[in-house]
Design a protein around this motif. Structure first.
Motif, PDB file in Angstrom:
ATOM      1  N   UNK A  92       0.829  -1.200   0.000  1.00  0.00           N
ATOM      2  CA  UNK A  92       0.000   0.000   0.000  1.00  0.00           C
ATOM      3  C   UNK A  92       0.870   1.259   0.000  1.00  0.00           C
ATOM      4  N   UNK A  93       1.575   1.474  -1.101  1.00  0.00           N
ATOM      5  CA  UNK A  93       2.427   2.649  -1.225  1.00  0.00           C
ATOM      6  C   UNK A  93       2.572   3.025  -2.687  1.00  0.00           C
ATOM      7  N   UNK A  94       3.019   4.251  -2.915  1.00  0.00           N
ATOM      8  CA  UNK A  94       3.158   4.785  -4.273  1.00  0.00           C
ATOM      9  C   UNK A  94       4.488   4.366  -4.889  1.00  0.00           C
ATOM     10  N   UNK A  95       4.629   4.572  -6.195  1.00  0.00           N
ATOM     11  CA  UNK A  95       5.967   4.472  -6.788  1.00  0.00           C
ATOM     12  C   UNK A  95       6.899   5.508  -6.161  1.00  0.00           C
ATOM     13  N   UNK A  96       8.176   5.322  -6.346  1.00  0.00           N
ATOM     14  CA  UNK A  96       9.154   6.266  -5.784  1.00  0.00           C
ATOM     15  C   UNK A  96       9.042   7.612  -6.498  1.00  0.00           C
ATOM     16  N   UNK A  97       8.938   8.677  -5.703  1.00  0.00           N
ATOM     17  CA  UNK A  97       8.835  10.018  -6.256  1.00  0.00           C
ATOM     18  C   UNK A  97      10.215  10.570  -6.610  1.00  0.00           C
ATOM     19  N   UNK A  98      10.220  11.708  -7.268  1.00  0.00           N
ATOM     20  CA  UNK A  98      11.475  12.301  -7.725  1.00  0.00           C
ATOM     21  C   UNK A  98      12.413  12.623  -6.575  1.00  0.00           C
ATOM     22  N   UNK A  99      11.846  12.890  -5.391  1.00  0.00           N
ATOM     23  CA  UNK A  99      12.693  13.203  -4.239  1.00  0.00           C
ATOM     24  C   UNK A  99      13.148  11.941  -3.498  1.00  0.00           C
ATOM     25  N   UNK A 100      12.819  10.765  -4.055  1.00  0.00           N
ATOM     26  CA  UNK A 100      13.255   9.510  -3.459  1.00  0.00           C
ATOM     27  C   UNK A 100      12.322   8.940  -2.408  1.00  0.00           C
ATOM     28  N   UNK A 101      11.214   9.607  -2.133  1.00  0.00           N
ATOM     29  CA  UNK A 101      10.280   9.133  -1.109  1.00  0.00           C
ATOM     30  C   UNK A 101       9.094   8.408  -1.739  1.00  0.00           C
ATOM     31  N   UNK A 102       8.372   7.683  -0.899  1.00  0.00           N
ATOM     32  CA  UNK A 102       7.120   7.055  -1.295  1.00  0.00           C
ATOM     33  C   UNK A 102       5.988   7.619  -0.437  1.00  0.00           C
ATOM     34  N   UNK A 103       4.797   7.531  -0.959  1.00  0.00           N
ATOM     35  CA  UNK A 103       3.585   7.822  -0.211  1.00  0.00           C
ATOM     36  C   UNK A 103       3.067   6.505   0.352  1.00  0.00           C
ATOM     37  N   UNK A 104       2.786   6.474   1.666  1.00  0.00           N
ATOM     38  CA  UNK A 104       2.255   5.262   2.300  1.00  0.00           C
ATOM     39  C   UNK A 104       0.804   5.503   2.683  1.00  0.00           C
ATOM     40  N   UNK A 105      -0.063   4.639   2.169  1.00  0.00           N
ATOM     41  CA  UNK A 105      -1.491   4.851   2.383  1.00  0.00           C
ATOM     42  C   UNK A 105      -1.869   4.854   3.848  1.00  0.00           C
ATOM     43  N   UNK A 106      -1.309   3.949   4.637  1.00  0.00           N
ATOM     44  CA  UNK A 106      -1.698   3.868   6.046  1.00  0.00           C
ATOM     45  C   UNK A 106      -1.392   5.161   6.793  1.00  0.00           C
ATOM     46  N   UNK A 107      -0.296   5.821   6.408  1.00  0.00           N
ATOM     47  CA  UNK A 107       0.057   7.100   7.043  1.00  0.00           C
ATOM     48  C   UNK A 107      -0.992   8.153   6.704  1.00  0.00           C
ATOM     49  N   UNK A 108      -1.345   8.246   5.430  1.00  0.00           N
ATOM     50  CA  UNK A 108      -2.336   9.221   4.983  1.00  0.00           C
ATOM     51  C   UNK A 108      -3.701   8.952   5.593  1.00  0.00           C
ATOM     52  N   UNK A 109      -4.100   7.681   5.638  1.00  0.00           N
ATOM     53  CA  UNK A 109      -5.402   7.343   6.224  1.00  0.00           C
ATOM     54  C   UNK A 109      -5.499   7.816   7.667  1.00  0.00           C
ATOM     55  N   UNK A 110      -4.415   7.655   8.414  1.00  0.00           N
ATOM     56  CA  UNK A 110      -4.409   8.077   9.814  1.00  0.00           C
ATOM     57  C   UNK A 110      -4.369   9.600   9.942  1.00  0.00           C
ATOM     58  N   UNK A 111      -3.619  10.247   9.059  1.00  0.00           N
ATOM     59  CA  UNK A 111      -3.583  11.710   9.075  1.00  0.00           C
ATOM     60  C   UNK A 111      -4.979  12.281   8.828  1.00  0.00           C
ATOM     61  N   UNK A 112      -5.642  11.768   7.813  1.00  0.00           N
ATOM     62  CA  UNK A 112      -6.967  12.276   7.476  1.00  0.00           C
ATOM     63  C   UNK A 112      -8.000  11.882   8.531  1.00  0.00           C
ATOM     64  N   UNK A 113      -7.841  10.686   9.094  1.00  0.00           N
ATOM     65  CA  UNK A 113      -8.737  10.272  10.158  1.00  0.00           C
ATOM     66  C   UNK A 113      -8.672  11.215  11.349  1.00  0.00           C
ATOM     67  N   UNK A 114      -7.463  11.598  11.722  1.00  0.00           N
ATOM     68  CA  UNK A 114      -7.293  12.543  12.835  1.00  0.00           C
ATOM     69  C   UNK A 114      -7.916  13.899  12.500  1.00  0.00           C
ATOM     70  N   UNK A 115      -7.742  14.330  11.247  1.00  0.00           N
ATOM     71  CA  UNK A 115      -8.283  15.621  10.843  1.00  0.00           C
ATOM     72  C   UNK A 115      -9.811  15.608  10.904  1.00  0.00           C
ATOM     73  N   UNK A 116     -10.418  14.545  10.401  1.00  0.00           N
ATOM     74  CA  UNK A 116     -11.874  14.426  10.452  1.00  0.00           C
ATOM     75  C   UNK A 116     -12.341  14.406  11.906  1.00  0.00           C
TER      76      UNK A 116
END
Length: 261
Positions: A92-116
């Protein structure tokens, strides 16, 4: 596609059938507004300042238009937030971005969950989690459903809404696919109260995202475990595609997360 007028009329009928004489409460930018009747424009159906695309309903037994400042006494719907996946969920993650990082879905889900959670709490909405958003580990689908069902049975099945927060993906994790984009809402198969909630989310999302030229794919029915096995109305949100550079730039931005939550 069901029009905004049709979906809201269905929502009104469904809520009255639940045994409460309900009024829709919309939270505007600075205040709580009590609407005596359902509006045709879904932008009126929100429980959030600044147009957050979430909403809740309350009983007229505990509030009147002349006394909206006492909204803390509202008997609101119980919102159960389910932050999908975890650090130990494979793939559950994105391809490698130009800056060498990936997006991890579980991190985003928790970030948005906290915001909601925080936004709804600020407006006195009764809200809780299935998974502690500070816990990085995944929780089994069975356990998530057990927690949600326990809460629903305690609070009232018809008065509980389960919202599972996710982001979508397409193809292999090492390739970008900009052909697959957009925001989707899922419910279990068959006609249920969940579909009525989903339609309001869809209409609100279309309004919120059109100014950012983002696609809303619409409502779909699929028997995901957390949708099929919850006893209360339940929806699963796919907040854009993290395998699309176009969507990910929006999804992983402060502005994008604020709009999506």
């Amino acid at each position: 596609m069901v029009s905004g007028n049709q979906s809201l009329a269905n929502l009104q009928r469904a809520l009255y059938a639940s045994g409460f004489q309900e009024k829709v409460l919309s939270l505007t930018r600075n205040s709580l507004v009590s609407s005596g009747q359902l509006k045709s424009n879904c932008s009126e159906i929100r429980a959030a300042r600044n147009g957050w695309p979430l909403f809740f309903f309350c009983s007229t037994k505990t509030i009147s238009p002349a006394n909206t400042n006492k909204h803390k006494k509202i008997m609101s719907k119980k919102i159960v937030i389910d932050c999908g996946h975890g650090k130990n969920t494979a793939g559950k993650f994105s391809p490698i971005r130009e800056d060498g990082t990936r997006f991890y879905e579980w991190v985003s889900n928790r970030q948005m969950g906290k915001m909601v959670f925080n936004k709804l709490k600020q407006n006195d909405v009764d809200v809780c989690f299935t998974v502690d958003p500070d816990d990085e580990n995944d929780m089994t689908l069975k356990k998530r459903v057990e927690i949600a069902n326990k809460i629903a049975k305690e609070h009232g099945i018809k008065d509980t809404l389960f919202i599972s927060i996710h982001s979508d993906a397409f193809g292999m994790a090492d390739e970008w696919y900009d052909s697959a984009t957009g925001y989707s809402i899922f419910t279990s198969e068959g006609n249920t109260m969940s579909d009525v909630y989903a339609k309001v989310f869809e209409e609100t999302a279309r309004e919120m995202l059109k100014t950012h030229n983002k696609k809303v794919r619409g409502c779909y029915q699929k028997n995901f475990y957390v949708l099929k096995n919850t006893v209360c109305p339940a929806i699963l949100l796919e907040n854009m595609f993290y395998t699309s550079k176009i969507d990910l730039e929006f999804l992983d931005s402060d502005e994008g997360r604020d709009i999506l939550t």
